[in-house]
Design a protein around this motif. Sequence first.
Motif, mmCIF file in Angstrom:
data_model
loop_
_atom_site.group_PDB
_atom_site.id
_atom_site.type_symbol
_atom_site.label_atom_id
_atom_site.label_comp_id
_atom_site.label_asym_id
_atom_site.label_seq_id
_atom_site.Cartn_x
_atom_site.Cartn_y
_atom_site.Cartn_z
ATOM 1 N N ALA A 1 60.750 78.037 -17.990
ATOM 2 C CA ALA A 1 59.957 79.170 -18.463
ATOM 3 C C ALA A 1 59.577 80.087 -17.307
ATOM 4 C CB ALA A 1 58.706 78.672 -19.183
ATOM 5 N N GLY A 2 59.147 79.513 -16.185
ATOM 6 C CA GLY A 2 58.771 80.317 -15.035
ATOM 7 C C GLY A 2 59.943 81.116 -14.483
ATOM 8 N N LEU B 1 60.805 84.017 -16.929
ATOM 9 C CA LEU B 1 59.817 85.094 -16.848
ATOM 10 C C LEU B 1 59.977 85.901 -15.552
ATOM 11 C CD1 LEU B 1 56.699 83.230 -18.275
ATOM 12 C CD2 LEU B 1 57.856 85.194 -19.314
ATOM 13 N N ARG C 1 58.359 89.220 -23.217
ATOM 14 C CA ARG C 1 58.034 88.132 -22.293
ATOM 15 C C ARG C 1 57.973 86.792 -23.026
ATOM 16 N NH1 ARG C 1 54.457 92.077 -20.131
ATOM 17 N NH2 ARG C 1 52.673 91.184 -21.250
ATOM 18 N N LYS C 2 57.484 86.814 -24.242
ATOM 19 C CA LYS C 2 57.425 85.570 -25.016
ATOM 20 C C LYS C 2 58.818 85.030 -25.308
ATOM 21 C CE LYS C 2 55.008 83.478 -28.938
ATOM 22 N NZ LYS C 2 54.074 83.709 -30.061
ATOM 23 N N TYR D 1 61.471 85.471 -23.376
ATOM 24 C CA TYR D 1 61.995 84.888 -22.132
ATOM 25 C C TYR D 1 61.343 83.543 -21.827
ATOM 26 C CZ TYR D 1 64.651 89.043 -20.866
ATOM 27 O OH TYR D 1 65.584 90.050 -20.848
ATOM 28 N N GLY D 2 60.040 83.438 -22.064
ATOM 29 C CA GLY D 2 59.379 82.162 -21.829
ATOM 30 C C GLY D 2 59.950 81.057 -22.694
ATOM 31 N N ASN D 3 60.166 81.358 -23.966
ATOM 32 C CA ASN D 3 60.743 80.361 -24.870
ATOM 33 C C ASN D 3 62.191 80.038 -24.511
ATOM 34 O OD1 ASN D 3 58.423 79.997 -26.394
ATOM 35 N ND2 ASN D 3 58.978 81.541 -27.914
ATOM 36 N N LYS E 1 62.189 77.548 -21.767
ATOM 37 C CA LYS E 1 61.868 76.206 -22.271
ATOM 38 C C LYS E 1 63.073 75.578 -22.970
ATOM 39 C CE LYS E 1 57.000 77.410 -22.939
ATOM 40 N NZ LYS E 1 55.950 77.687 -23.949
#
Length: 337
Positions: free
Chosen positions: A72-73, A76, A107-108, A110-112, A115
């Motif tokens: 996730a990091g 982002l 951004r959400k 990309y974070g998902n 993961k």
Amino acid sequence: MTTTCEGENQVPTKKPGPFRKPQENSCETGRLDTSATRGAAFSRPLYRSRWFALGVLAGRFLPRRVVRGIGAGSALAFAFFRRAHAAVVARNLRRILDRPVRAADSRKVYGNFGKAIGDYFYLGSRSAACARGLIEERIGYEGLASAHRQRKGALLLTGHLGLFELGGALLSSFGFSTVILTFPEPDPNLSLWRSAYRRRWGVETLEIGEDAFSFLAVRKELSQGKFVAALVDRPSPTSRVAVRLPQGRLPVSTGILYLAMLEEVPVFVVTVTEKPNRRYRVWCSPPLSLFFPGQGIKEKALAAASQQVFDLLVPEIKAHWSQWYQFVPLEAAGTPV
């Protein structure tokens, strides 16, 4: 050394032969439409076998939550430094959602995505049983079982939604012989790497190209009663068929659907999405019986069939929009359905 679920060896890589660049082909000529790959390089600067092998190595020794956090990091950070890339995701979301799309929405996604990639790497050194252990809910198995009992092939269509690769581990556990269609990766070694990854779960890979042999190879798999899985939500700029989306239209390839209609096999829409508890849900639609009429224009039948598929897929994407990893611009025209 073993992992939490019984560990397996890391996926090997081999030196491949050269691949020819795919291009648009009409289904009427007995070829598969592969023009959707033209935008692949746009979103895959890190899609190299060495990075994937490194990810699996990390996933072998680190806890799942740590691997997902690193993923996730990293995703982002990529979105932060590649603003134009993130803008494409926002534009794509606007075609699906009935509300304004904000930068936080991108951004959400990309974070998902990070993961999901973390889970993909985490499972890369683990058994199919461990992969299936992450699936908490399955909906619509009965139609697939019926097709299997009849020894008929089936076409499974999905989008770049959730951890779609996980569906193969579930299908193999039911004894369903499954083949995943794929286009050549930017790195040929990665094509072999991902094929070996799926093979550990009992899933075959069929790489399709620009020639008529690809058409024949896919048709052979269907005629042998196998389940053939393919992604359908990439745009095909030169396609003459465009399906309706909530906000606009999407030109789509019809080649694989043409094959299913020729073989008269059932068509299913399938999605794999993550739930709030970090487990996965596998959803399968009722079977679509699609066929060419005795008389009439085949192109119209293909257009209508394509719309039926997206009428089932789009609600799943809307419900799980933050897991729609569509990084290719959904532009171009096409003939409206």
